[in-house]
Scaffold this motif. Structure first.
Motif, short mmCIF file in Angstrom:
data_model
loop_
_atom_site.label_atom_id
_atom_site.label_comp_id
_atom_site.label_asym_id
_atom_site.label_seq_id
_atom_site.Cartn_x
_atom_site.Cartn_y
_atom_site.Cartn_z
N THR A 1 -3.11 2.50 -6.81
CA THR A 1 -2.62 1.27 -6.22
C THR A 1 -1.25 0.89 -6.79
O THR A 1 -1.00 1.01 -7.98
CB THR A 1 -3.61 0.11 -6.49
OG1 THR A 1 -4.89 0.47 -5.96
CG2 THR A 1 -3.14 -1.18 -5.84
N PHE B 1 -5.91 -7.06 -2.45
CA PHE B 1 -4.68 -6.69 -3.14
C PHE B 1 -4.10 -7.92 -3.83
O PHE B 1 -4.23 -9.04 -3.34
CB PHE B 1 -3.65 -6.10 -2.17
CG PHE B 1 -3.98 -4.72 -1.70
CD1 PHE B 1 -3.40 -3.61 -2.31
CD2 PHE B 1 -4.87 -4.50 -0.67
CE1 PHE B 1 -3.70 -2.33 -1.88
CE2 PHE B 1 -5.18 -3.23 -0.23
CZ PHE B 1 -4.60 -2.13 -0.85
N THR C 1 0.84 -1.20 0.00
CA THR C 1 0.00 0.00 0.00
C THR C 1 0.87 1.24 0.00
O THR C 1 2.00 1.23 0.50
CB THR C 1 -0.90 0.03 1.25
OG1 THR C 1 -0.09 -0.18 2.41
CG2 THR C 1 -1.97 -1.05 1.19
N ASN D 1 -8.55 0.17 -3.42
CA ASN D 1 -8.09 -0.25 -4.73
C ASN D 1 -8.70 0.55 -5.87
O ASN D 1 -8.49 0.20 -7.05
CB ASN D 1 -8.39 -1.75 -4.93
CG ASN D 1 -7.28 -2.63 -4.41
OD1 ASN D 1 -6.27 -2.84 -5.06
ND2 ASN D 1 -7.46 -3.13 -3.20
N GLN E 1 -3.20 5.35 0.97
CA GLN E 1 -4.05 4.22 1.31
C GLN E 1 -3.95 3.87 2.79
O GLN E 1 -4.95 3.55 3.44
CB GLN E 1 -3.68 3.02 0.45
CG GLN E 1 -4.03 3.16 -1.02
CD GLN E 1 -3.46 2.05 -1.87
OE1 GLN E 1 -2.31 1.65 -1.70
NE2 GLN E 1 -4.25 1.53 -2.79
#
Length: 368
Positions: A346, A143, A90, A340, A94
């Motif tokens: 991302t 993720f 991340t 995301n 985020q």
């Protein structure tokens, strides 16, 4: 790279300034320090310092293995645990958003447990390990998995040493963490936590030798399993009357952590396409489940003669446990979907576990 860097600089800077302004406004309208609070502040400040040392130094170094006063600090434990599950995957924006979302949801979960299920404040706070682990796992599930051959997703002797330093900080301060919210029987919580930690540490070294092919100590086993006893004992630390009970919990927690690491990495994570960077599932999640179940068993034993109310008490504790996990998983999954979104840029899988994009590394500069 330069245009991407400008986008990152603008997004993270303005987000931080915006959140800072929000907190200043909230403190202006909602918080004031009165003279009547002097005694409370003086009495709670030493405990506040201990918890801060544990959260900042303990968890801070613990995760360095890759190339209202007290309650607020303890709540951050959930965020730090969750961060361990997504570490390296991340970006700072985020992580900031995940922190804000998780703190709000965790306090909402505690409010439901306290208001509707009538769970004690200190017991509801012990759900912090449970919530942090499963919230982080749910976020991580959104993720992409890193390549199993990635050289970046590994440790070095120096990073392992720093991680072990964090483990040492956590081990020393964990009794204060488990006892700080108990107004009575805090001495019992301290003693039981030490018993649990001591046994889990000894068991961790023994199992590490027995479960490795070369018969050597493995750092990953040690810095995870030695803390498991403190997590497991936390729920019932104030009510355990016999040291041997805390010691058995410490032993079982260490066994679950070491063996659970094999089960999670080989049997559970691959089918779910889940990557747990720091192993928060078997370090905090599984021992927390053990501690919650142990609390229910002890509750049954203590109230066996009072059968009319026993069923209600058990239902409340099991309900709080299930509610905490459910909220953590559902909201973590939603948070992962939000993080995301394209707007949050991302990190591509090829750039996992790299910090050069966000931090200056002088030793990597040309001509160094």
């Amino acid at each position: 790279m330069s245009s991407s860097y400008r986008n990152f600089r603008n997004s993270v800077s303005w987000l931080i300034l915006f959140l800072e302004a929000v907190f200043i406004v909230l403190f202006y309208f909602l918080l004031s320090i009165r003279h009547t609070d002097d005694v409370l502040l003086i009495n709670s400040y030493p405990a506040f310092q201990v918890v801060n040392h544990m959260v900042i130094f303990g968890f801070g170094f613990f995760l360095m293995f890759l190339k209202r006063l007290i309650k607020a600090a303890m709540s951050m434990t959930a965020v730090v645990i969750s961060t361990g599950a997504v570490l390296g995957k991340t970006n700072p924006v985020q992580l900031i958003l995940m922190t804000v979302l998780e703190l709000i949801v965790f306090h909402m979960s505690r409010w439901i447990n306290i208001t509707f299920l009538k769970v004690e404040h200190n017991i509801s706070m012990m759900h912090v390990h449970l919530f942090g682990a499963y919230f982080g796992l749910a976020v991580s599930s959104r993720f992409s998995e890193p390549s199993p051959r990635s050289e970046k997703n590994a440790s070095t002797p120096k990073s392992d040493l720093l991680s072990m330093l964090g483990t040492l900080f956590l081990w020393v301060f964990w009794p204060s963490f488990n006892s700080v919210l108990f107004e009575s029987n805090s001495w019992r919580a301290i003693c039981n936590t030490y018993f649990g930690l001591a046994v889990s540490a000894v068991t961790a070294f023994a199992l590490s030798v027995l479960t490795t092919k070369d018969g050597k100590f493995r750092m990953t086993h040690i810095h995870s399993a030695v803390l498991a006893g403190g997590v497991a004992v936390g729920y019932a630390a104030h009510s355990i009357k016999y040291p041997w009970i805390a010691m058995i919990l410490g032993l079982l927690a260490s066994v679950i952590t070491v063996l659970g690491s094999y089960c999670s990495q080989r049997c559970l994570n691959p089918p779910l396409k889940l990557h747990d960077t720091s192993g928060v599932h078997f370090t905090f999640g599984m021992p927390a489940v053990l501690g919650a179940l142990a609390q229910v068993v002890l509750l049954i034993i203590e109230n066996w003669t009072n059968l009319p109310s026993l069923g209600y008490l058990v239902m409340i504790q099991v309900g709080a446990f299930c509610l905490t996990i459910s909220i953590a998983l559902i909201t973590g999954f939603i948070a992962g979907l939000i993080l995301n979104l394209t707007v949050f840029k991302t990190i591509p899988v090829s750039k996992y576990f790299e910090d050069q994009f966000y931090w200056e590394f002088p030793h990597l500069a040309v001509g160094f």
